[in-house]
Design an enzyme around this catalytic site. Sequence first.
Site, PDB file in Angstrom:
ATOM      1  N   SER A 100       0.875  -1.174   0.000  1.00 24.44           N
ATOM      2  CA  SER A 100       0.000   0.000   0.000  1.00 24.44           C
ATOM      3  C   SER A 100       0.911   1.222   0.000  1.00 24.44           C
ATOM      4  CB  SER A 100      -0.867  -0.001   1.263  1.00 24.44           C
ATOM      5  OG  SER A 100      -1.572   1.215   1.386  1.00 24.44           O
TER       6      SER A 100
ATOM      7  N   TYR B 191      -0.930  -1.074  10.676  1.00 24.11           N
ATOM      8  CA  TYR B 191      -1.161  -1.318   9.242  1.00 24.11           C
ATOM      9  C   TYR B 191       0.059  -0.895   8.416  1.00 24.11           C
ATOM     10  CZ  TYR B 191      -3.377  -1.215   4.626  1.00 24.11           C
ATOM     11  OH  TYR B 191      -3.682  -1.441   3.308  1.00 24.11           O
TER      12      TYR B 191
HETATM   13  N1  NAD Z   1      -8.949  -0.457  -0.729  1.00 23.80           N
HETATM   14  C1  NAD Z   1      -7.888   0.292  -0.707  1.00 23.80           C
HETATM   15  O1  NAD Z   1      -7.965   1.519  -0.880  1.00 23.80           O
HETATM   16  C2  NAD Z   1      -6.528  -0.326  -0.492  1.00 23.80           C
HETATM   17  C3  NAD Z   1      -5.403   0.495  -0.643  1.00 23.80           C
HETATM   18  C4  NAD Z   1      -4.137  -0.051  -0.473  1.00 23.80           C
HETATM   19  C5  NAD Z   1      -3.988  -1.408  -0.180  1.00 23.80           C
HETATM   20  N2  NAD Z   1      -5.096  -2.179  -0.026  1.00 23.80           N
HETATM   21  C6  NAD Z   1      -4.887  -3.595   0.272  1.00 23.80           C
HETATM   22  O2  NAD Z   1      -5.557  -4.366  -0.700  1.00 23.80           O
HETATM   23  C7  NAD Z   1      -5.999  -5.599  -0.137  1.00 23.80           C
HETATM   24  C8  NAD Z   1      -7.500  -5.765  -0.377  1.00 23.80           C
HETATM   25  O3  NAD Z   1      -8.189  -4.654   0.185  1.00 23.80           O
HETATM   26  P1  NAD Z   1      -9.749  -4.395  -0.059  1.00 23.80           P
HETATM   27  O4  NAD Z   1      -9.957  -2.953   0.111  1.00 23.80           O
HETATM   28  O5  NAD Z   1     -10.166  -5.069  -1.314  1.00 23.80           O
HETATM   29  O6  NAD Z   1     -10.342  -5.126   1.230  1.00 23.80           O
HETATM   30  P2  NAD Z   1     -11.689  -5.978   1.400  1.00 23.80           P
HETATM   31  O7  NAD Z   1     -11.953  -5.965   2.869  1.00 23.80           O
HETATM   32  O8  NAD Z   1     -12.753  -5.517   0.468  1.00 23.80           O
HETATM   33  O9  NAD Z   1     -11.242  -7.424   0.924  1.00 23.80           O
HETATM   34  C9  NAD Z   1     -10.297  -8.184   1.642  1.00 23.80           C
HETATM   35  C10 NAD Z   1     -10.668  -9.653   1.544  1.00 23.80           C
HETATM   36  O10 NAD Z   1      -9.702 -10.380   2.313  1.00 23.80           O
HETATM   37  C11 NAD Z   1     -10.390 -11.381   3.040  1.00 23.80           C
HETATM   38  N3  NAD Z   1      -9.635 -11.788   4.230  1.00 23.80           N
HETATM   39  C12 NAD Z   1      -9.520 -11.139   5.397  1.00 23.80           C
HETATM   40  N4  NAD Z   1      -8.825 -11.880   6.271  1.00 23.80           N
HETATM   41  C13 NAD Z   1      -8.485 -13.034   5.625  1.00 23.80           C
HETATM   42  C14 NAD Z   1      -7.793 -14.208   5.994  1.00 23.80           C
HETATM   43  N5  NAD Z   1      -7.313 -14.379   7.234  1.00 23.80           N
HETATM   44  N6  NAD Z   1      -7.616 -15.180   5.071  1.00 23.80           N
HETATM   45  C15 NAD Z   1      -8.130 -15.044   3.831  1.00 23.80           C
HETATM   46  N7  NAD Z   1      -8.829 -13.960   3.422  1.00 23.80           N
HETATM   47  C16 NAD Z   1      -9.000 -12.968   4.312  1.00 23.80           C
HETATM   48  C17 NAD Z   1     -11.728 -10.751   3.401  1.00 23.80           C
HETATM   49  O11 NAD Z   1     -12.713 -11.738   3.713  1.00 23.80           O
HETATM   50  C18 NAD Z   1     -12.047  -9.960   2.145  1.00 23.80           C
HETATM   51  O12 NAD Z   1     -12.809 -10.710   1.217  1.00 23.80           O
HETATM   52  C19 NAD Z   1      -5.594  -5.546   1.335  1.00 23.80           C
HETATM   53  O13 NAD Z   1      -4.358  -6.220   1.485  1.00 23.80           O
HETATM   54  C20 NAD Z   1      -5.446  -4.065   1.602  1.00 23.80           C
HETATM   55  O14 NAD Z   1      -4.560  -3.800   2.662  1.00 23.80           O
HETATM   56  C21 NAD Z   1      -6.365  -1.667  -0.162  1.00 23.80           C
END
Ligand code: NAD
Length: 268
Positions: free
Chosen positions: A141, A157
């Site tokens: 991120s 985080y």
């Molecule tokens: N959304 C953003 O703006 C953003 C920005 C930078 C990085 N990220 C990163 O991108 C990734 C996805 O983010 P998102 O916004 O799509 O989140 P989200 O919450 O929509 O999706 C995350 C998914 O991971 C699953 N998950 C959680 N714990 C788990 C586990 N122990 N084992 C397996 N699956 C698990 C959840 O059930 C969910 O379906 C994350 O790593 C997040 O840190 C997101």
Amino acid sequence: MKRLEGKVALVTGAAQGIGAGISRVLATHGAVVALTDVSDAVNETAEALRGDGLTAHGWVMDVTDRAQVDGVVEKVIEEHGKIDILVNNAGIYPRRRLVEMDDDFMTRIFEVNVFGMFRCARAVLPGMMERRYGKIVNMSSVTGPMVGTPAGGQTAYAATKSAVQGFTVALALETAQHGINVNCVMPGYIESRSAWGLRGSRVEEDAEEAMKEFGMNIPWGRQGTPEEVGELVLFLASDESRYITGASMVIDGGNILQEEFLGPYHPK
Ligand SMILES: NC(=O)c1ccc[n+]([C@@H]2O[C@H](COP(=O)([O-])OP(=O)(O)OC[C@H]3O[C@@H](n4cnc5c(N)ncnc54)[C@H](O)[C@@H]3O)[C@@H](O)[C@H]2O)c1
């Protein structure tokens, strides 16, 4: 021929959000995709992709559980012969100030965001090394090397997402001579239901308006989409990027470029 024709990909955290978007893009470009998630909603997500004529299968897999990770990887290899591409996307982003944090909170976020990635990479690597082919893409991120919110609560985080980068460069070096690429992506603000509350939405009904308003703080004038992150992952998972390893790529609509916020920005 499609760019990922004949390739098998495993994506973690694929039930929704960025992981679902990545899975859709990889499958659209010809990969057989194993969507994995701790939530069994992953089966519906995979079904929706199949409904669009793509090849996708859902697997319940908690990245904090070694036996589940090893078991699912083994079954996917049994069914599809190999895993060419691993996308370590599963992650959580709860916020808490350090002085209010207990040890369980610290341990949990590292278990999912960092050690989950270790477990999945460890499980797929022997097969990749044997076949001298593999692409691993890790989800970092922009929060990690930098932190955007003065509101606080992001020590844990940010530490996990910087750890993703350290893991990426070290594993890239460890596996380069086996023909394996390891890279990471650093998204900025990407549309995600999980992030609504963090970005100004109080209730479900005002989410669309709140997200539009939030997007006006970003130079590109909007948040990114999960599929746009998927397009970057597609590049890193394809042979066009074969000489790139250990890299971190920012995808954020120009957001971290600004020294001073003079917005809101309105796309012309
Ligand atoms: N959304 C953003 O703006 C953003 C920005 C930078 C990085 N990220 C990163 O991108 C990734 C996805 O983010 P998102 O916004 O799509 O989140 P989200 O919450 O929509 O999706 C995350 C998914 O991971 C699953 N998950 C959680 N714990 C788990 C586990 N122990 N084992 C397996 N699956 C698990 C959840 O059930 C969910 O379906 C994350 O790593 C997040 O840190 C997101």
